[in-house]
Motif scaffolding. Structure first.
Motif, PDB file in Angstrom:
ATOM      1  N   GLY A   1      22.349  57.442  41.435  1.00 40.48           N
ATOM      2  CA  GLY A   1      21.120  57.800  40.737  1.00 40.48           C
ATOM      3  C   GLY A   1      21.318  57.884  39.237  1.00 40.48           C
ATOM      4  O   GLY A   1      20.430  57.504  38.456  1.00 40.48           O
ATOM      5  N   GLY A   2      22.490  58.375  38.806  1.00 42.52           N
ATOM      6  CA  GLY A   2      22.772  58.454  37.381  1.00 42.52           C
ATOM      7  C   GLY A   2      22.766  57.096  36.713  1.00 42.52           C
ATOM      8  O   GLY A   2      22.188  56.912  35.642  1.00 42.52           O
ATOM      9  N   PHE A   3      23.402  56.103  37.347  1.00 36.77           N
ATOM     10  CA  PHE A   3      23.431  54.756  36.768  1.00 36.77           C
ATOM     11  C   PHE A   3      22.061  54.087  36.845  1.00 36.77           C
ATOM     12  O   PHE A   3      21.695  53.309  35.957  1.00 36.77           O
TER      13      PHE A   3
ATOM     14  N   SER B   1      17.680  61.585  19.142  1.00 33.48           N
ATOM     15  CA  SER B   1      17.500  61.460  20.592  1.00 33.48           C
ATOM     16  C   SER B   1      18.615  60.645  21.236  1.00 33.48           C
ATOM     17  O   SER B   1      18.922  60.822  22.415  1.00 33.48           O
ATOM     18  N   GLU B   2      19.242  59.740  20.436  1.00 37.28           N
ATOM     19  CA  GLU B   2      20.329  58.937  20.995  1.00 37.28           C
ATOM     20  C   GLU B   2      21.542  59.793  21.350  1.00 37.28           C
ATOM     21  O   GLU B   2      22.417  59.353  22.095  1.00 37.28           O
ATOM     22  N   LEU B   3      21.589  61.032  20.838  1.00 38.97           N
ATOM     23  CA  LEU B   3      22.690  61.925  21.168  1.00 38.97           C
ATOM     24  C   LEU B   3      22.641  62.385  22.613  1.00 38.97           C
ATOM     25  O   LEU B   3      23.663  62.511  23.276  1.00 38.97           O
ATOM     26  N   TYR B   4      21.432  62.664  23.107  1.00 38.55           N
ATOM     27  CA  TYR B   4      21.316  63.286  24.425  1.00 38.55           C
ATOM     28  C   TYR B   4      20.487  62.475  25.409  1.00 38.55           C
ATOM     29  O   TYR B   4      20.380  62.850  26.574  1.00 38.55           O
ATOM     30  N   ARG B   5      19.902  61.375  24.969  1.00 40.23           N
ATOM     31  CA  ARG B   5      19.058  60.597  25.876  1.00 40.23           C
ATOM     32  C   ARG B   5      19.841  60.067  27.069  1.00 40.23           C
ATOM     33  O   ARG B   5      19.392  60.122  28.208  1.00 40.23           O
ATOM     34  N   GLY B   6      21.037  59.549  26.805  1.00 41.19           N
ATOM     35  CA  GLY B   6      21.850  59.023  27.899  1.00 41.19           C
ATOM     36  C   GLY B   6      22.250  60.099  28.878  1.00 41.19           C
ATOM     37  O   GLY B   6      22.190  59.903  30.100  1.00 41.19           O
ATOM     38  N   LEU B   7      22.652  61.256  28.358  1.00 43.95           N
ATOM     39  CA  LEU B   7      23.011  62.384  29.222  1.00 43.95           C
ATOM     40  C   LEU B   7      21.828  62.795  30.088  1.00 43.95           C
ATOM     41  O   LEU B   7      21.962  63.021  31.296  1.00 43.95           O
ATOM     42  N   GLY B   8      20.642  62.871  29.480  1.00 40.86           N
ATOM     43  CA  GLY B   8      19.442  63.242  30.234  1.00 40.86           C
ATOM     44  C   GLY B   8      19.076  62.225  31.290  1.00 40.86           C
ATOM     45  O   GLY B   8      18.662  62.588  32.406  1.00 40.86           O
ATOM     46  N   SER B   9      19.228  60.932  30.963  1.00 45.00           N
ATOM     47  CA  SER B   9      18.882  59.902  31.943  1.00 45.00           C
ATOM     48  C   SER B   9      19.789  59.966  33.162  1.00 45.00           C
ATOM     49  O   SER B   9      19.348  59.757  34.294  1.00 45.00           O
ATOM     50  N   VAL B  10      21.063  60.273  32.949  1.00 45.75           N
ATOM     51  CA  VAL B  10      22.000  60.412  34.068  1.00 45.75           C
ATOM     52  C   VAL B  10      21.616  61.607  34.936  1.00 45.75           C
ATOM     53  O   VAL B  10      21.597  61.516  36.176  1.00 45.75           O
ATOM     54  N   LEU B  11      21.308  62.726  34.305  1.00 45.98           N
ATOM     55  CA  LEU B  11      20.931  63.921  35.070  1.00 45.98           C
ATOM     56  C   LEU B  11      19.629  63.692  35.837  1.00 45.98           C
ATOM     57  O   LEU B  11      19.508  64.068  37.012  1.00 45.98           O
ATOM     58  N   LEU B  12      18.656  63.084  35.171  1.00 50.23           N
ATOM     59  CA  LEU B  12      17.366  62.845  35.818  1.00 50.23           C
ATOM     60  C   LEU B  12      17.514  61.916  37.009  1.00 50.23           C
ATOM     61  O   LEU B  12      17.045  62.221  38.118  1.00 50.23           O
TER      62      LEU B  12
ATOM     63  N   GLY C   1      20.253  61.087  38.625  1.00 49.11           N
ATOM     64  CA  GLY C   1      21.126  61.651  39.643  1.00 49.11           C
ATOM     65  C   GLY C   1      20.433  62.692  40.494  1.00 49.11           C
ATOM     66  O   GLY C   1      20.573  62.710  41.728  1.00 49.11           O
ATOM     67  N   LEU C   2      19.668  63.591  39.858  1.00 49.83           N
ATOM     68  CA  LEU C   2      18.946  64.629  40.610  1.00 49.83           C
ATOM     69  C   LEU C   2      17.884  64.019  41.523  1.00 49.83           C
ATOM     70  O   LEU C   2      17.736  64.417  42.682  1.00 49.83           O
ATOM     71  N   ALA C   3      17.142  63.048  40.984  1.00 52.47           N
ATOM     72  CA  ALA C   3      16.053  62.456  41.766  1.00 52.47           C
ATOM     73  C   ALA C   3      16.570  61.718  42.986  1.00 52.47           C
ATOM     74  O   ALA C   3      16.120  61.955  44.130  1.00 52.47           O
ATOM     75  N   ILE C   4      17.526  60.809  42.810  1.00 52.14           N
ATOM     76  CA  ILE C   4      18.025  59.999  43.921  1.00 52.14           C
ATOM     77  C   ILE C   4      18.810  60.849  44.909  1.00 52.14           C
ATOM     78  O   ILE C   4      18.656  60.713  46.134  1.00 52.14           O
ATOM     79  N   SER C   5      19.664  61.729  44.393  1.00 49.87           N
ATOM     80  CA  SER C   5      20.489  62.535  45.300  1.00 49.87           C
ATOM     81  C   SER C   5      19.639  63.479  46.138  1.00 49.87           C
ATOM     82  O   SER C   5      19.972  63.774  47.291  1.00 49.87           O
ATOM     83  N   THR C   6      18.517  63.970  45.584  1.00 51.70           N
ATOM     84  CA  THR C   6      17.638  64.857  46.352  1.00 51.70           C
ATOM     85  C   THR C   6      17.073  64.134  47.561  1.00 51.70           C
ATOM     86  O   THR C   6      17.059  64.675  48.686  1.00 51.70           O
ATOM     87  N   ILE C   7      16.612  62.904  47.354  1.00 50.65           N
ATOM     88  CA  ILE C   7      16.048  62.126  48.469  1.00 50.65           C
ATOM     89  C   ILE C   7      17.133  61.827  49.505  1.00 50.65           C
ATOM     90  O   ILE C   7      16.931  62.003  50.716  1.00 50.65           O
ATOM     91  N   PHE C   8      18.309  61.371  49.008  1.00 49.26           N
ATOM     92  CA  PHE C   8      19.389  61.026  49.933  1.00 49.26           C
ATOM     93  C   PHE C   8      19.934  62.264  50.650  1.00 49.26           C
ATOM     94  O   PHE C   8      20.270  62.210  51.838  1.00 49.26           O
ATOM     95  N   THR C   9      20.001  63.389  49.926  1.00 45.39           N
ATOM     96  CA  THR C   9      20.595  64.605  50.504  1.00 45.39           C
ATOM     97  C   THR C   9      19.833  65.089  51.727  1.00 45.39           C
ATOM     98  O   THR C   9      20.423  65.540  52.711  1.00 45.39           O
ATOM     99  N   VAL C  10      18.517  64.987  51.675  1.00 46.66           N
ATOM    100  CA  VAL C  10      17.686  65.464  52.785  1.00 46.66           C
ATOM    101  C   VAL C  10      18.004  64.719  54.085  1.00 46.66           C
ATOM    102  O   VAL C  10      17.799  65.247  55.182  1.00 46.66           O
TER     103      VAL C  10
END
Length: 996
Positions: free
Chosen positions: A863-865, A954-965, A967-976
């Motif tokens: 999900g992060g990638f 924004s280029e400082l944290y945009r990549g970090l945020g995209s990975v978290l977003l 990762g959380l979204a995909i892993s939540t669906i898969f985790t269930v």
């Protein structure tokens, strides 16, 4: 984010790079090589000066390092005559200034500004250097005043005087000698011999010789005058001559405070002393506009993220009171984060604010779990107190486990000592303490407030019931799919294999090549020029005029030929550096000026160079997003030959890259060498040293002492010949020397003039002569890709073919730091996973359930990638830099939270409620589905503004945020689906174990 650096600069007027290398720098390197915590030693030798730059381990005490460097330099036995005392600077001579300003004339002839260099040194420098946070000043342009004694060799010969006679008498005459104090009656008298020159004419009164019959004064063979040192630096701002001043900051200094204080000093000088002299300072570039815009953007994103999180809560809970109860975690936790930053002496910057913004979405996770479980118990018919107490108690273990795992991932991060570790610490401290405070709030304030609300309101009104119906519909669909995956052993295995396989395949396919640090979008383009060696002052001035003439239309017109309008441009051209920097009127579009400057560079005959945007983490001029190819060896000719081969290979292998050789690919700095004929010199009563001193005097003068008038600042005392007659080396040959016999000897009669070529600059890397190729890849090529091409497709084939014999070739710069940082992050990722696994094993008192929970990590990585690719494609170009990599470490600690909820509730169902097997798993998914999706949705919406924004910083944290977003979204669906499927195989053993 800084690497501790100390620079030792030594000036030797008139010396060549070879002399400075052998007589100064090599001695300094010898004593400095063994200093503790030294990681890199570099040096550069130029005409007239040399510098040694020492880089220390991150976190080193810079004051202690300064003391050690100073003590070691005292071990240098001796320096040649006329060498000035070494200057030690803690900011690093190669560090990039944070403020650029120019000193210019407001009324009168602009060209006369060059004569104010001494005025700057005596009256202005101290005001700027005293500003708290200023490390050093980078000053170019102008000539300092000096007292010149102009001698006539013909008159010297008439009186049988030599150059040594004149120098010796001036040195002995220009001295004050103190003899102490003498007590006389009620007073003490200070007794001293006063002989120092106080007026321009005083040296002329010196008696050079007195034989009792004839007395020869200096005025008989010379004149004195106030003159200026030769001006060999061309400096212009918007086409007008100026003196340029760059302000470098001290280690750890706050840029915003430093800029505010500097502006205050500049304004005071402009209204005071500068106004009296028809001068003014103008700040042409500063970093604060970019920093302020970046901080404003992230502050706005924090507020928007918090509001979005509250809206999501309101939609899910459909109760204003419940939403307010949950939302109380946000302000309390944010205040806790601010307090923690203050306790750890960390600044409130873009990175720490981004960390708080990321935390906003996660702060309500614990509160949601507790509140939702209390609400579930309340619906069972329990009293307000029972529901609040038992609901919080039931999920206490899961909340504690999820918080500890989230916090634990930051433990390895805090101990990263590389440059990136300084960035990570701010994020780690902000998120860690915010989440810890949210844990305390969720198990204390939330139950207390729910109990109060339950007492006051028996029938709470819920809003948006249609949304509840939609939620129930989607919940039924997910539960139906989950039930199907749990149907039998085959569906469970296929669920785990297929979803995990998809995750691994996604990671392999989408993992991009890495970058080092975010570049940012600073409004400053630096154009570094590499001219043929030996350009004169007039030639450099001519180039500067050409550049300003060519770019003049772009000062006057906006978007002419698609180029944003130029606001300011400065040009600095010296023997050891040539560059011009430009600032656009459009703060965010400076990068679009680069094609114009590239055309200008290519249009100058014999010139090539690079046009780069200054990076937000750039530590030196031109050292931004670069791969350094270091070629070192013993023979300078062999180094140059290998560097030329590599230069051509890099241009061919990376056709869109910009390559800058440092110092040069040419060993062709023109030299005119006078070789004394030892026999003829001795026969004429002259030594080789005297010949050298004569030539030094005839050229532009030799420093023989200091002129120290009481009412003015001291200046150099220069002995020189009549320069009007010296235009070429042949003129020097024709010049005459007076020997001690009263004869005039032509220099051509006792020496031979030989023309040759040498290095413009000599660089050392770890005490070895070196040439660097600074390679800046195109913006679309990751630094890691460029590094791999250079190492595997360029350097290795050339070494195999034997074309790089006699030299050592290594890859360094930011590429070297990238490799080190990636290795560190990989180990920290593994360490974070191990720590989390052991923590969960301790919390669950079992080694197998944590293993099941850890299955969410590869799902999150996929999900992060995915999130990174979506941002890169649809929002803004986003590199896979090391700040983005931190997102995967954070994911390890956050994505396990949902799995912990399912496993923990399943164990409760078995151990406490007596459920069996699949029933316990199914009921766990059913009861935890709502809090899982609530916490994930609030986290996603809380962080979304950081990912979607494209402004400054924004280029400082945009990549970090995209990975978290992602990762959380995909892993939540898969985790269930994946976690229940795995858990179903083994939960039966738990039941049988309890029965036994």
């Amino acid at each position: 984010m800084e690497t501790p650096q100390i620079t030792v600069s030594t000036v030797w007027p008139g010396a060549t790079p070879y002399e400075i290398e052998k007589d100064i720098v090599e001695q300094q390197e010898e004593v400095l090589k063994g200093i503790q915590k030294l990681t890199l030693m570099e040096s550069s030798c130029f005409n007239n000066m040399g510098s040694v730059t020492l880089t220390f381990e991150v976190g080193s005490d810079i004051d202690a390092a300064l003391l050690r460097v100073s003590n070691k330099l005292n071990e240098v036995r001796r320096y040649p005559q006329n060498v000035e005392k070494p200057v030690i600077e803690a900011s690093g001579a190669q560090s990039s200034p944070v403020i650029w300003m120019v000193l210019k004339i407001t009324e009168g002839k602009p060209a006369e500004v060059w004569s104010y260099r001494t005025f700057f040194e005596n009256e202005l420098r101290q005001h700027l250097e005293r500003v708290p946070g200023v490390g050093s000043l980078f000053v170019f342009g102008g000539s300092e005043e000096r007292l010149e004694v102009v001698i006539s060799p013909y008159k010297m010969a008439k009186f049988n005087l030599t150059i040594n006679d004149v120098i010796a008498r001036l040195n002995t005459a220009n001295v004050d000698v103190s003899a102490g104090t003498l007590g006389l009656a009620k007073k003490n008298y200070r007794v001293r011999t006063v002989s120092q020159f106080q007026a321009v004419a005083d040296p002329l009164k010196v008696v050079l010789r007195d034989d009792g019959i004839h007395r020869i004064f200096l005025r008989d063979i010379a004149i004195t005058r106030i003159g200026y040192a030769p001006n060999d630096v061309s400096v212009m701002h918007n086409g007008a001559p100026v003196i340029v001043v760059g302000v470098r900051k001290q280690q750890g200094a706050n840029v915003i405070r430093l800029t505010e204080r500097t502006k205050g000093v500049v304004e005071r000088l402009n209204q005071g002393i500068l106004k009296k002299h028809n001068l003014s300072f103008k700040i042409v570039y500063e970093q604060t506009p970019y920093i302020n815009r970046a901080i404003s953007l992230v502050q706005r994103n924090v507020v928007i993220g918090g509001l979005l999180a509250l809206c999501v809560l309101l939609i899910f809970l459909r109760s204003v009171s419940s939403t307010l109860v949950t939302a109380i975690a946000i302000p309390i936790s944010v205040i806790g984060a601010f307090i923690s930053l203050w306790m750890f002496n960390r600044s409130l910057n873009v990175v720490s604010l981004a960390g708080i913004s990321f935390a906003v979405g996660m702060l309500v996770d614990n509160a949601i779990v507790v509140l939702e479980n209390i609400d579930r118990h309340r619906k069972m018919g329990k009293t307000g107190f029972q529901a609040s107490y038992e609901g919080a108690k039931e999920v206490w273990g899961a909340v504690l486990a999820s918080t500890i795992t989230t916090v634990a991932v930051f433990l390895p991060v805090i101990f990263i000592r590389q440059e990136a570790g300084q960035l990570f610490k701010d994020i780690a401290i902000a998120i860690t303490f915010a989440i810890l405070v949210s844990l305390v709030v969720s198990v204390t304030s939330i139950p207390t407030l729910t109990n109060i609300f339950y007492k006051r309101s028996k029938n709470r009104k819920q809003y948006f019931n249609f949304i509840g119906q939609i939620g129930l519909f989607f919940g039924k669909i997910i539960l139906a799919i989950s039930g199907f995956t749990l149907k039998n052993w085959f569906t469970r295995i296929m669920t785990v294999v297929i979803l995990t396989g998809i995750a691994f395949f996604t990671v392999i396919q989408l993992m991009p090549k890495a970058e080092y640090l975010p570049q940012g979008n600073r409004n400053l383009i630096l154009n570094i020029m590499i001219p043929p060696p030996g350009y004169s002052f007039n030639k450099r001035q001519e180039i500067g005029n050409f550049i300003f003439k060519t770019t003049r239309p772009y000062f006057e017109n906006d978007f002419k030929d698609g180029i944003p309008q130029i606001k300011n441009m400065f040009y600095v051209a010296a023997d050891r550096m040539m560059l011009f920097g430009a600032i656009s009127k459009h703060e965010t579009r400076a990068r679009e000026m680069m094609p114009l400057f590239t055309r200008v560079l290519h249009s100058i005959p014999g010139m090539f160079g690079v046009s780069i945007q200054a990076g937000i983490f750039q530590t030196g001029l031109g050292r931004g997003r670069t791969v350094s190819i270091n070629i070192d060896g013993e023979s300078i000719d062999g180094i140059i030959a290998s560097a030329r081969i590599l230069f051509g290979a890099v241009k061919k292998g990376l056709p869109k890259a910009q390559v800058r050789p440092v110092p040069s690919l040419e060993n062709s700095y023109p030299e005119a060498n006078f070789i004394p004929d030892r026999a003829k010199a001795l026969a004429n009563g002259l030594t080789e040293t005297e010949i050298g001193r004569y030539i030094d005097v005839i050229m532009d003068g030799r420093i023989i002492g200091e002129f120290k008038p009481q009412q003015k600042k001291k200046t150099d005392l220069i002995l020189m010949g009549a320069q009007e007659t010296v235009k070429t080396p042949e003129d020097i040959q024709k010049s005459v020397i007076a020997n001690r016999f009263g004869q005039l000897i032509r220099i051509a009669d006792i020496s031979e003039l030989q023309y040759s070529q040498g290095m413009m600059q000599i660089d050392h890397l770890e005490r070895k002569r070196t040439i660097k190729l600074e390679v800046t890849p195109s913006s679309v090529m990751p630094l890691q890709t460029a590094m791999e091409i250079i190492e595997k497709k360029i350097i290795q084939p050339l070494q195999t073919a034997g074309k790089l014999k006699g030299v050592n070739v290594s890859v360094g710069g930011n590429a070297d730091k990238l490799s080190e940082a990636m290795q560190t992050i990989q180990w920290n990722l593994i360490m974070a996973a191990i720590i989390i696994y052991l923590l969960m094993a301790a919390l669950f008192e079992n080694f197998f359930y944590p293993f099941i929970i850890m299955f969410t990590v590869p799902l999150a990585a996929a999900g992060g990638f995915i999130g990174l690719q979506l941002v890169n494609r649809f929002i803004a170009p986003q590199a896979f830099d090391i700040v983005t990599m931190l997102g995967f470490i954070i994911l390890v600690g956050t994505v396990v939270n949902n799995a912990i909820l399912i496993v923990h509730q399943t164990l409760n169902n078995v151990r406490i409620h007596g459920m069996i097997g699949i029933e316990a798993v199914t009921e766990s998914v059913k009861s935890r589905l709502r809090p899982i999706f609530m916490s994930t949705t609030t986290s996603i919406f809380g962080m979304a503004p950081l990912v979607l924004s494209t402004g400054a910083g924004s280029e400082l944290y945009r990549g970090l945020g995209s990975v978290l977003l992602g990762g959380l979204a995909i892993s939540t669906i898969f985790t269930v689906f994946v976690i229940p499927a795995l858990l179903a195989f083994f939960i039966g053993f738990e039941h049988r174990q309890r029965e036994t």
